[in-house]
Motif scaffolding. Structure first.
Motif, PDB file in Angstrom:
ATOM      1  N   PHE A 186      13.941 108.757   7.386  1.00 36.90           N
ATOM      2  CA  PHE A 186      12.865 109.059   8.324  1.00 36.90           C
ATOM      3  C   PHE A 186      11.849 109.921   7.590  1.00 36.90           C
ATOM      4  N   ASP A 187      10.593 109.539   7.684  1.00 35.49           N
ATOM      5  CA  ASP A 187       9.506 110.306   7.090  1.00 35.49           C
ATOM      6  C   ASP A 187       8.279 110.099   7.967  1.00 35.49           C
ATOM      7  N   ALA A 188       7.927 111.108   8.732  1.00 32.12           N
ATOM      8  CA  ALA A 188       6.806 110.994   9.668  1.00 32.12           C
ATOM      9  C   ALA A 188       5.497 110.676   8.949  1.00 32.12           C
ATOM     10  N   GLN A 189       5.408 110.967   7.668  1.00 29.70           N
ATOM     11  CA  GLN A 189       4.189 110.700   6.901  1.00 29.70           C
ATOM     12  C   GLN A 189       4.154 109.289   6.310  1.00 29.70           C
ATOM     13  N   ASP A 190       5.276 108.586   6.351  1.00 26.58           N
ATOM     14  CA  ASP A 190       5.370 107.235   5.785  1.00 26.58           C
ATOM     15  C   ASP A 190       5.567 106.233   6.914  1.00 26.58           C
ATOM     16  N   PRO A 191       4.549 105.430   7.229  1.00 29.80           N
ATOM     17  CA  PRO A 191       4.665 104.498   8.352  1.00 29.80           C
ATOM     18  C   PRO A 191       5.688 103.381   8.132  1.00 29.80           C
ATOM     19  N   ASP A 192       6.230 103.256   6.920  1.00 28.73           N
ATOM     20  CA  ASP A 192       7.211 102.204   6.641  1.00 28.73           C
ATOM     21  C   ASP A 192       8.656 102.672   6.730  1.00 28.73           C
ATOM     22  N   TRP A 193       8.886 103.912   7.169  1.00 30.40           N
ATOM     23  CA  TRP A 193      10.262 104.396   7.233  1.00 30.40           C
ATOM     24  C   TRP A 193      11.142 103.520   8.115  1.00 30.40           C
ATOM     25  N   ALA A 194      10.575 102.917   9.135  1.00 32.12           N
ATOM     26  CA  ALA A 194      11.364 102.120  10.082  1.00 32.12           C
ATOM     27  C   ALA A 194      11.780 100.766   9.512  1.00 32.12           C
ATOM     28  N   CYS A 195      11.341 100.445   8.310  1.00 27.35           N
ATOM     29  CA  CYS A 195      11.706  99.168   7.675  1.00 27.35           C
ATOM     30  C   CYS A 195      13.087  99.218   7.031  1.00 27.35           C
ATOM     31  N   ASP A 196      13.630 100.406   6.843  1.00 29.75           N
ATOM     32  CA  ASP A 196      14.914 100.565   6.154  1.00 29.75           C
ATOM     33  C   ASP A 196      16.078 100.527   7.140  1.00 29.75           C
ATOM     34  N   GLU A 197      16.246  99.393   7.765  1.00 33.43           N
ATOM     35  CA  GLU A 197      17.241  99.219   8.826  1.00 33.43           C
ATOM     36  C   GLU A 197      18.667  99.162   8.264  1.00 33.43           C
ATOM     37  N   VAL A 198      19.561  99.941   8.907  1.00 29.11           N
ATOM     38  CA  VAL A 198      20.981  99.921   8.534  1.00 29.11           C
ATOM     39  C   VAL A 198      21.902  99.691   9.736  1.00 29.11           C
ATOM     40  N   TRP A 199      21.317  99.660  10.939  1.00 32.65           N
ATOM     41  CA  TRP A 199      22.141  99.502  12.144  1.00 32.65           C
ATOM     42  C   TRP A 199      21.319  98.880  13.255  1.00 32.65           C
ATOM     43  N   ALA A 200      21.983  98.079  14.066  1.00 38.08           N
ATOM     44  CA  ALA A 200      21.413  97.573  15.321  1.00 38.08           C
ATOM     45  C   ALA A 200      22.564  97.450  16.310  1.00 38.08           C
ATOM     46  N   PRO A 201      22.297  97.688  17.587  1.00 36.10           N
ATOM     47  CA  PRO A 201      23.362  97.533  18.586  1.00 36.10           C
ATOM     48  C   PRO A 201      23.740  96.063  18.742  1.00 36.10           C
ATOM     49  N   GLU A 202      24.858  95.834  19.389  1.00 35.18           N
ATOM     50  CA  GLU A 202      25.327  94.467  19.595  1.00 35.18           C
ATOM     51  C   GLU A 202      24.268  93.615  20.294  1.00 35.18           C
ATOM     52  N   VAL A 203      23.682  94.155  21.352  1.00 34.48           N
ATOM     53  CA  VAL A 203      22.554  93.483  22.004  1.00 34.48           C
ATOM     54  C   VAL A 203      21.303  94.158  21.448  1.00 34.48           C
ATOM     55  N   ARG A 204      20.783  93.562  20.418  1.00 31.36           N
ATOM     56  CA  ARG A 204      19.699  94.146  19.637  1.00 31.36           C
ATOM     57  C   ARG A 204      18.381  94.174  20.391  1.00 31.36           C
ATOM     58  N   GLU A 205      18.145  93.182  21.230  1.00 29.62           N
ATOM     59  CA  GLU A 205      16.817  92.979  21.815  1.00 29.62           C
ATOM     60  C   GLU A 205      16.945  92.479  23.248  1.00 29.62           C
ATOM     61  N   ILE A 206      15.987  92.891  24.070  1.00 27.86           N
ATOM     62  CA  ILE A 206      15.885  92.337  25.418  1.00 27.86           C
ATOM     63  C   ILE A 206      14.437  91.937  25.666  1.00 27.86           C
ATOM     64  N   GLU A 207      14.257  91.011  26.585  1.00 23.04           N
ATOM     65  CA  GLU A 207      12.918  90.591  26.982  1.00 23.04           C
ATOM     66  C   GLU A 207      12.445  91.429  28.155  1.00 23.04           C
ATOM     67  N   LEU A 208      11.166  91.710  28.154  1.00 18.17           N
ATOM     68  CA  LEU A 208      10.526  92.461  29.230  1.00 18.17           C
ATOM     69  C   LEU A 208       9.394  91.608  29.779  1.00 18.17           C
ATOM     70  N   PRO A 209       9.539  91.095  30.988  1.00 19.33           N
ATOM     71  CA  PRO A 209       8.494  90.223  31.536  1.00 19.33           C
ATOM     72  C   PRO A 209       7.183  90.971  31.757  1.00 19.33           C
ATOM     73  N   TYR A 210       6.102  90.225  31.717  1.00 16.61           N
ATOM     74  CA  TYR A 210       4.776  90.804  31.930  1.00 16.61           C
ATOM     75  C   TYR A 210       4.704  91.601  33.228  1.00 16.61           C
ATOM     76  N   SER A 211       5.488  91.201  34.223  1.00 14.65           N
ATOM     77  CA  SER A 211       5.456  91.922  35.501  1.00 14.65           C
ATOM     78  C   SER A 211       5.862  93.394  35.327  1.00 14.65           C
ATOM     79  N   LEU A 212       6.600  93.705  34.257  1.00  9.92           N
ATOM     80  CA  LEU A 212       7.009  95.086  33.992  1.00  9.92           C
ATOM     81  C   LEU A 212       6.103  95.798  33.001  1.00  9.92           C
ATOM     82  N   THR A 213       5.473  95.040  32.123  1.00  4.36           N
ATOM     83  CA  THR A 213       4.751  95.659  31.012  1.00  4.36           C
ATOM     84  C   THR A 213       3.244  95.470  31.049  1.00  4.36           C
ATOM     85  N   GLY A 214       2.763  94.536  31.855  1.00  9.20           N
ATOM     86  CA  GLY A 214       1.370  94.134  31.782  1.00  9.20           C
ATOM     87  C   GLY A 214       1.224  93.009  30.773  1.00  9.20           C
ATOM     88  N   HIS A 215       0.088  92.353  30.785  1.00  7.27           N
ATOM     89  CA  HIS A 215      -0.129  91.179  29.944  1.00  7.27           C
ATOM     90  C   HIS A 215      -0.658  91.500  28.550  1.00  7.27           C
TER      91      HIS A 215
END
Length: 130
Positions: A51-80
């Motif tokens: 983690f380095d707040a000054q380096d915008p690429d810190w989030a590219c160094d992935e070492v873990w993801a949860p079993e359900v990595r991603e969920i969908e959020l319909p536009y009705s919840l987020t806007g278009h």
């Protein structure tokens, strides 16, 4: 259905086990979901080994993801529009971080937590002091 009622069960499942020791940053990554009538955005959670707040690429160094990595959020919840989605998720995740249910589990071992669209700018949601 609300954004909180969608995110909370996903976060609960993602955080049911402690994060691996190698994880020092967490990133909530947004992307566009399926096209068509049920168009949506997607959110994923990944852990990074730096983690380095000054380096915008810190989030590219992935070492873990949860079993359900991603969920969908319909536009009705987020806007278009992506700006509306980002603002809605920023607010919802700050609220989650402020709760005793999720805050301690998300921040216990990491140095920072970010949010942003894949290939876009990352907003800092939380950073450890010192």
């Amino acid at each position: 259905m609300t954004l909180d009622s969608t995110l909370a069960p996903w976060l609960e499942q993602a955080l049911q086990s402690p994060l691996p020791d190698a994880v020092v940053g967490l990133s909530f990554n947004l992307s566009e979901g399926a096209a068509g009538d049920d168009a949506s955005f997607c959110i994923e959670l990944v852990g990074t080994d730096r983690f380095d707040a000054q380096d915008p690429d810190w989030a590219c160094d992935e070492v873990w993801a949860p079993e359900v990595r991603e969920i969908e959020l319909p536009y009705s919840l987020t806007g278009h529009h992506w700006e509306d989605c980002l603002a809605a998720l920023h607010t919802a995740l700050l609220q989650a971080l402020a709760t005793p249910r999720f805050g301690p589990r998300l921040t216990a071992q990491v140095q920072g937590i970010g949010l942003g669209f894949v290939d876009g700018d990352l907003q800092l949601l939380w950073q450890r002091d010192g």
